[in-house]
Design an enzyme around this catalytic site. Structure first.
Site, PDB file in Angstrom:
ATOM      1  N   ASP A   1       0.816  -1.219   0.000  1.00 28.00           N
ATOM      2  CA  ASP A   1       0.000   0.000   0.000  1.00 28.00           C
ATOM      3  C   ASP A   1       0.851   1.271   0.000  1.00 28.00           C
ATOM      4  O   ASP A   1       0.679   2.147   0.864  1.00 28.00           O
ATOM      5  CB  ASP A   1      -0.948   0.012   1.207  1.00 28.00           C
ATOM      6  CG  ASP A   1      -1.637  -1.316   1.438  1.00 28.00           C
ATOM      7  OD1 ASP A   1      -1.935  -1.994   0.450  1.00 28.00           O
ATOM      8  OD2 ASP A   1      -1.869  -1.669   2.609  1.00 28.00           O
TER       9      ASP A   1
ATOM     10  N   GLU B   1     -11.273  -1.741  -3.638  1.00 29.00           N
ATOM     11  CA  GLU B   1     -10.612  -1.048  -2.539  1.00 29.00           C
ATOM     12  C   GLU B   1      -9.496  -0.144  -3.072  1.00 29.00           C
ATOM     13  O   GLU B   1      -9.274  -0.038  -4.287  1.00 29.00           O
ATOM     14  CB  GLU B   1     -10.044  -2.049  -1.533  1.00 29.00           C
ATOM     15  CG  GLU B   1      -8.928  -2.924  -2.074  1.00 29.00           C
ATOM     16  CD  GLU B   1      -8.415  -3.942  -1.053  1.00 29.00           C
ATOM     17  OE1 GLU B   1      -9.083  -4.148  -0.025  1.00 29.00           O
ATOM     18  OE2 GLU B   1      -7.342  -4.532  -1.296  1.00 29.00           O
TER      19      GLU B   1
END
Length: 344
Positions: free
Chosen positions: A39, A217
């Site tokens: 991420d 997401e």
């Protein structure tokens, strides 16, 4: 006098024929940027990139002149949650933003039970985010206060918006993309609006044990000319089919109207087994230091079946734009290939 003229001529000739040692040497780098780190996110301010990624236990910032230098960059753990709180465990997908003269870091966390994952934000008033004290401003939630992760902010036409991934109800099974207005950097104003669900065939590769969990997401705003894009990740991170999809709205549209957002029918960035890149996703974007180049920052695995664990590592590669104004990311580049560093 003739000697001086001749000497001057010879020196001038030497200067013209000597190699130009003062020319800029092109720097190169190879992916991955770090051995591990999921991420990835960065921001560029006052000559430095401030980079962060999921550690799971705290918020850490790397500081570098060029993102290709992360391996040797200064880094610091800037905030660790107090124990036994609703935000002390499973700290995911941190992002760092600079808003109205202050630094903010957004992240998702829970108390050890995934059902309780929510978004939170901390604030720092120092000029350098590696200095000073980060203070918890609170939970970032709409009135429904449902499961929420992966918040990303943008100021569009003078209004701040946040997009995130969340559940419709209280049970896992499907993650959607929501958007809402922000009253200030720590307060959502108004109701959340669902703008995407994993409803296309390529988005529905999410088998987890005996169940299926379908995922949208990691939304990331990407403005370009008269369009506002959201690049998102689809499919479970535990699958090799983790990929990037695209939502697009007209820049003058009502961003809180689901009808304003059109989903691209195919994924834009997918695994490349031939290049040894699997499950590429949860991306962000950055400009080169001179502002001329567009780059995508993402994580991926080197081998199939490595899932959501510590094998994921951050990578960067330059991208360009298609004639219709959509981003063209190309294929994930093989690890170890020499790439030219972002231009300075």
């Amino acid at each position: 006098m003739r000697f001086r003229i001749a000497l001057f001529f010879l020196l001038g000739l030497a200067a013209c024929t000597a190699p130009h040692t003062s020319q800029r040497v092109t720097k190169t780098f190879t992916n991955p940027l770090l051995p591990s780190g999921a991420d990835p996110y960065s921001i560029y301010k006052d000559g430095y990139y401030y980079y962060t990624h999921t550690t799971g236990t705290n918020l850490t910032i790397w500081k570098a002149k060029n993102l290709s230098d992360l391996k040797t960059a200064e880094k610091k753990v800037v905030w660790t949650p107090p124990p036994s709180t609703m935000y002390s465990k499973q700290i995911w997908a941190p992002e760092i933003h600079f808003i109205d003269g202050k630094w903010y870091m957004y992240f998702a966390a829970d108390d050890g039970n995934n059902v309780n994952h929510r978004m939170y934000v901390v604030q720092n008033s120092e000029a350098d985010p590696l200095k000073g004290t980060w203070i918890l401003k609170g939970k970032v939630a709409d009135a429904s206060d449902k499961w929420a992760i992966d918040g990303n902010l943008i100021q569009h036409k003078g209004v701040w918006y946040i997009a995130w991934s969340g559940w419709e109800g209280d049970v896992n099974g499907m993650q959607n993309i929501y958007i809402a207005k922000m009253e200030n950097p720590w307060t959502i104003s108004g109701e959340r609006v669902k703008i995407s669900s994993p409803d296309l065939p390529w988005e529905r590769n999410g088998r987890l044990g005996d169940a299926y969990v379908y995922v949208n997401e990691g939304p990331q705003f990407l403005p370009y000319k008269n369009k506002l894009h959201i690049v998102y990740s689809a499919n479970g991170c535990w699958t090799d089919d983790y990929s990037l999809g695209l939502l697009t709205a007209d820049a003058n549209a009502d961003l809180l109207d689901p009808a304003s957002w059109k989903k691209h029918p195919k994924p834009l960035f997918v695994k490349s087994p031939e290049n040894g890149v699997h499950a590429p996703g949860h991306n962000s974007f950055f400009k080169s230091p001179d502002g001329r180049e567009d780059w995508i920052l993402y994580h991926a695995n080197d081998k199939p079946g490595q899932g959501c664990g510590g094998h994921r590592s951050p990578r960067a590669q330059r991208f360009n734009w298609n004639r219709d104004g959509t981003p063209n990311f190309g294929k994930p580049i093989r690890p170890g290939v020499q790439l030219q560093s972002p231009s300075t």
